[in-house]
Design a protein around this motif. Structure first.
Motif, mmCIF file in Angstrom:
data_model
loop_
_atom_site.group_PDB
_atom_site.id
_atom_site.type_symbol
_atom_site.label_atom_id
_atom_site.label_comp_id
_atom_site.label_asym_id
_atom_site.label_seq_id
_atom_site.Cartn_x
_atom_site.Cartn_y
_atom_site.Cartn_z
ATOM 1 N N SER A 47 0.838 -1.207 0.000
ATOM 2 C CA SER A 47 0.000 0.000 0.000
ATOM 3 C C SER A 47 0.870 1.253 0.000
ATOM 4 O O SER A 47 1.868 1.329 0.710
ATOM 5 C CB SER A 47 -0.906 -0.025 1.226
ATOM 6 O OG SER A 47 -1.824 1.028 1.139
ATOM 7 N N GLY A 48 0.527 2.203 -0.834
ATOM 8 C CA GLY A 48 1.233 3.475 -0.864
ATOM 9 C C GLY A 48 2.494 3.482 -1.708
ATOM 10 O O GLY A 48 3.242 4.452 -1.695
ATOM 11 N N LYS A 51 1.025 2.632 -6.916
ATOM 12 C CA LYS A 51 0.309 1.886 -7.961
ATOM 13 C C LYS A 51 -0.745 2.751 -8.635
ATOM 14 O O LYS A 51 -0.832 2.801 -9.863
ATOM 15 C CB LYS A 51 -0.349 0.628 -7.360
ATOM 16 C CG LYS A 51 0.619 -0.298 -6.632
ATOM 17 C CD LYS A 51 -0.060 -1.555 -6.146
ATOM 18 C CE LYS A 51 -1.100 -1.323 -5.063
ATOM 19 N NZ LYS A 51 -0.551 -0.808 -3.798
ATOM 20 N N SER A 52 -1.539 3.453 -7.823
ATOM 21 C CA SER A 52 -2.579 4.305 -8.413
ATOM 22 C C SER A 52 -1.938 5.442 -9.216
ATOM 23 O O SER A 52 -2.429 5.818 -10.284
ATOM 24 C CB SER A 52 -3.471 4.890 -7.324
ATOM 25 O OG SER A 52 -4.199 3.859 -6.697
ATOM 26 N N THR A 53 -0.836 5.963 -8.698
ATOM 27 C CA THR A 53 -0.115 7.021 -9.408
ATOM 28 C C THR A 53 0.320 6.524 -10.786
ATOM 29 O O THR A 53 0.158 7.222 -11.791
ATOM 30 C CB THR A 53 1.127 7.436 -8.588
ATOM 31 O OG1 THR A 53 0.684 7.861 -7.305
ATOM 32 C CG2 THR A 53 1.879 8.556 -9.277
ATOM 33 N N GLN A 89 -10.259 3.177 -8.144
ATOM 34 C CA GLN A 89 -10.252 2.274 -6.997
ATOM 35 C C GLN A 89 -11.646 2.130 -6.374
ATOM 36 O O GLN A 89 -12.035 1.036 -5.984
ATOM 37 C CB GLN A 89 -9.250 2.809 -5.961
ATOM 38 C CG GLN A 89 -8.544 1.736 -5.187
ATOM 39 C CD GLN A 89 -7.262 2.237 -4.532
ATOM 40 O OE1 GLN A 89 -6.708 3.266 -4.907
ATOM 41 N NE2 GLN A 89 -6.798 1.504 -3.552
ATOM 42 N N ARG A 217 7.374 2.455 -1.152
ATOM 43 C CA ARG A 217 7.673 3.785 -1.662
ATOM 44 C C ARG A 217 9.125 4.190 -1.399
ATOM 45 O O ARG A 217 9.611 3.968 -0.284
ATOM 46 C CB ARG A 217 6.725 4.784 -0.977
ATOM 47 C CG ARG A 217 6.538 6.041 -1.742
ATOM 48 C CD ARG A 217 5.668 7.001 -1.010
ATOM 49 N NE ARG A 217 6.262 7.376 0.262
ATOM 50 C CZ ARG A 217 5.610 7.411 1.407
ATOM 51 N NH1 ARG A 217 4.346 7.064 1.453
ATOM 52 N NH2 ARG A 217 6.198 7.779 2.507
HETATM 53 N N1 LIG Z 1 -2.250 14.095 -4.775
HETATM 54 C C1 LIG Z 1 -1.305 13.679 -3.912
HETATM 55 N N2 LIG Z 1 -0.629 14.579 -3.176
HETATM 56 C C2 LIG Z 1 0.323 14.190 -2.295
HETATM 57 N N3 LIG Z 1 0.668 12.910 -2.089
HETATM 58 C C3 LIG Z 1 0.034 11.957 -2.804
HETATM 59 C C4 LIG Z 1 -0.987 12.302 -3.753
HETATM 60 N N4 LIG Z 1 -1.432 11.153 -4.316
HETATM 61 C C5 LIG Z 1 -0.729 10.160 -3.742
HETATM 62 N N5 LIG Z 1 0.159 10.632 -2.840
HETATM 63 C C6 LIG Z 1 1.118 9.826 -2.061
HETATM 64 O O1 LIG Z 1 1.923 9.110 -2.970
HETATM 65 C C7 LIG Z 1 2.123 7.790 -2.538
HETATM 66 C C8 LIG Z 1 1.621 6.816 -3.582
HETATM 67 O O2 LIG Z 1 0.210 6.954 -3.698
HETATM 68 P P1 LIG Z 1 -0.667 5.948 -4.544
HETATM 69 O O3 LIG Z 1 -2.070 6.306 -4.327
HETATM 70 O O4 LIG Z 1 -0.171 5.939 -5.927
HETATM 71 O O5 LIG Z 1 -0.324 4.561 -3.834
HETATM 72 P P2 LIG Z 1 -1.011 3.133 -4.022
HETATM 73 O O6 LIG Z 1 0.076 2.167 -4.256
HETATM 74 O O7 LIG Z 1 -2.091 3.216 -5.022
HETATM 75 O O8 LIG Z 1 -1.613 2.886 -2.572
HETATM 76 P P3 LIG Z 1 -2.903 2.025 -2.159
HETATM 77 O O9 LIG Z 1 -2.507 0.573 -2.274
HETATM 78 O O10 LIG Z 1 -3.142 2.421 -0.750
HETATM 79 O O11 LIG Z 1 -4.000 2.394 -3.098
HETATM 80 C C9 LIG Z 1 1.387 7.640 -1.227
HETATM 81 O O12 LIG Z 1 2.333 7.770 -0.180
HETATM 82 C C10 LIG Z 1 0.422 8.801 -1.205
HETATM 83 O O13 LIG Z 1 0.231 9.255 0.111
#
Ligand SMILES: Nc1ncnc2c1ncn2[C@@H]1O[C@H](COP(=O)(O)OP(=O)(O)OP(=O)(O)O)[C@@H](O)[C@H]1O
Ligand SMILES: [Mg+2]
Lengths: 253, 249
Positions: A47-48, A51-53, A89, A217
């Motif tokens: 998590s974090g 992936k979503s990014t 998501q 991360r």
């Molecule tokens: N708009 C934003 N502004 C600041 N930080 C962000 C933003 N979007 C994401 N982050 C940070 O960037 C990192 C990656 O976020 P992301 O949502 O891509 O992770 P993820 O792998 O999809 O997590 P999850 O499994 O919880 O969905 C996280 O630490 C998040 O807090």
């Protein structure tokens, strides 16, 4: 009968030294990847890890701070948006529209009139066994049903690339297993270039042709391997268990 | 159960009113009892209704005007960020204007007709409608806007299909506030100068020491506001069936 898609320019979805930062926080660090079209790639990571990014970068909803994202030849954000259908998501169904109208929204966004959009969404509901839920509002649907409707909305956009962000993340184990098979069948029926984000290794091995494991991360690629199992896949086979163990190993490292 | 409690509370209020009005130390010219008020309602029924009709028309037309202006303003301010920043202080300022002072000037400018009453009702009601709708439009979840962008939706499509329907409950919240204050607006308008209307009747009754008639007028004005509120709540249930709270079902 398949939903129409636009012809891609190249057969690759590639990342060239892609880095994405949010202020002082580095979400993705130097991602270098080539993913082939017409395949299902699963991105697995804690998590974090970004992936979503990563999906939003592909979807053209964000721009990388460094590097290039190339989606079947499209590098500009607007062109990438044209090439991708993104399933977020959360299901994000509109509570005031019934299931059919929610899926039809994808066509309305492309300029199709409301009533025509509804008519064009009907065959998809029939094919995927959702006919009896057409007129139900999201509040009356189970979590699994809502995800199916959200998936149909994604499919109806008719884009060559599907980006699925933890499509089953919010569901219970039984519904997950159920939906996993449903999605596998749907993708067999509607082959597309799929990028599937999940933190469930079993889901990845079950659905994907290839698995990419990301580190915590800032996200980097720590493992990348093919899933060479015949479909439909059985979760109980030794080969399945072996691949699952391999992905878990990479996640822990 | 909810209705029974509300009715009981109203009865309690009327009883307390009767009790206080019956006290020796309370002047009949200051406070008419419920019984006297009820008698006045019967005796002056025709007169009260004729004037109530006038006031109701002012209220409803004024409300319609404020909804039209409020929606137009809120949507324009939502679509044009610079307009929102520029117009917000003006919007808030419009509510700081003492209507009591403004009303006679309106009458001076527009005469004794319905014009100044509509202007005053609209000026009061426009604010809750605009502010609530604007807040509703702005509170669309960002993920939803992102999804619309990924689907290639135009700005207008997103407004029509997502932001406006999502803001509908907020619009109704503003409308409920507007519905209740609209009656006060019409009364102010009539006080500043009018030939007819419940507000004028109440003012005249006050000057002529016809206290029961004044209270009868107030009761009708109150019922008017409650009725408008209830109608708005009903319209909301019809227009936003997805938003129905379980406890209200
Ligand atoms: N708009 C934003 N502004 C600041 N930080 C962000 C933003 N979007 C994401 N982050 C940070 O960037 C990192 C990656 O976020 P992301 O949502 O891509 O992770 P993820 O792998 O999809 O997590 P999850 O499994 O919880 O969905 C996280 O630490 C998040 O807090
Ligand atoms: Mg995520």
């Amino acid at each position: 009968m398949q939903t129409e898609t636009e012809a891609p320019v190249t057969e690759l979805l590639s990342f060239r030294k892609v880095t994405r930062r949010y202020g002082a926080l580095t979400a993705l660090a130097g991602i270098d990847l080539d993913l082939s079209a017409h395949a299902v790639t699963a991105m697995v990571g804690p998590s974090g890890c970004g992936k979503s990014t990563l999906l939003e970068l592909v979807a053209g909803l964000q721009e990388p701070d460094e590097g290039i994202v190339d989606v079947l030849g499209a590098t500009a954000a607007a062109d990438r948006r044209q090439a991708c259908a993104y399933m977020p998501q959360r299901d994000l169904l509109l509570p005031w529209r019934d299931a059919l109208a929610n899926a039809a929204l994808a066509l309305e966004c492309q300029g199709v009139a409301r009533s025509r959009a509804r008519v064009r969404a009907v065959p998809l509901f029939e094919r995927f066994g959702l006919t009896e839920f057409e007129h139900a509002r999201p509040a009356a649907l189970s979590g699994g049903m809502r995800q199916r409707v959200a998936f149909l909305r994604t499919l109806l956009q008719g884009r060559p690339v599907l980006l699925l962000d933890e499509p089953f993340g919010a569901l219970d184990a039984i519904t997950r297993a159920d939906l996993r098979e449903w999605l596998a069948a749907a993708l067999a029926d509607e082959p597309r270039t799929v990028l599937l984000v999940t933190h469930d290794v079993e889901e990845a091995v079950f659905l994907a042709d290839r698995i990419v494991v990301l580190s915590p991360r800032p996200g980097r690629v720590v493992a990348d391997f093919e899933v060479d199992l015949p479909r439909p896949r059985s979760v109980t086979s030794t080969a399945f268990a072996g691949l699952k163990a391999r992905a878990l190993e990479a996640l822990k490292a | 159960m909810r209705v029974a409690l509300a009715v009981a509370l109203v009865c309690l209020f009327v009883l307390a009113w009767q009790g206080i009005a019956s006290l020796e130390s309370v002047d009949d010219l200051t406070l008419a009892s419920p019984v006297e008020t009820f008698d006045a309602l019967q005796d002056d029924w025709g007169l009260l209704m004729d004037n109530a009709r006038v006031t109701l028309v002012e209220v409803v037309l004024g409300l319609a005007l404020s909804v039209a202006a409020g929606v137009l303003f809120a949507v324009s301010m939502h679509l044009l960020r610079p307009l929102r920043d520029a117009a917000y202080p003006l919007l808030v300022g419009s509510q700081a204007i003492p209507i009591v002072v403004l009303a006679p000037l309106f009458v001076l400018a527009f005469g004794y007709g319905i014009g100044p009453k509509l202007a005053i009702v609209a000026l009061i009601c426009f604010f809750p409608i605009t502010v609530n709708l604007l807040d509703g439009l702005r509170s669309t979840p960002p993920e939803l806007l992102k999804l619309m962008r990924s689907m290639g939706a135009s700005r207008l499509r997103t407004l029509r299909s997502v932001e406006l329907p999502a803001a509908l409950p907020s619009l109704f919240s503003g409308l409920k506030v507007a519905a209740t204050v609209s009656v006060i607006g019409a009364v102010f308008g009539e006080w500043a100068g009018a030939d007819e209307g419940l507000g004028r009747l109440v003012l005249l009754g006050n000057n002529q020491l016809q206290t029961p008639r004044v209270y009868a007028g107030i009761v009708i004005l109150t019922l008017m506001a409650v009725g408008l509120f209830a109608l708005t709540a009903l319209a909301e249930r019809v227009a936003c069936p997805w938003n129905r709270k379980e406890s209200l079902a």
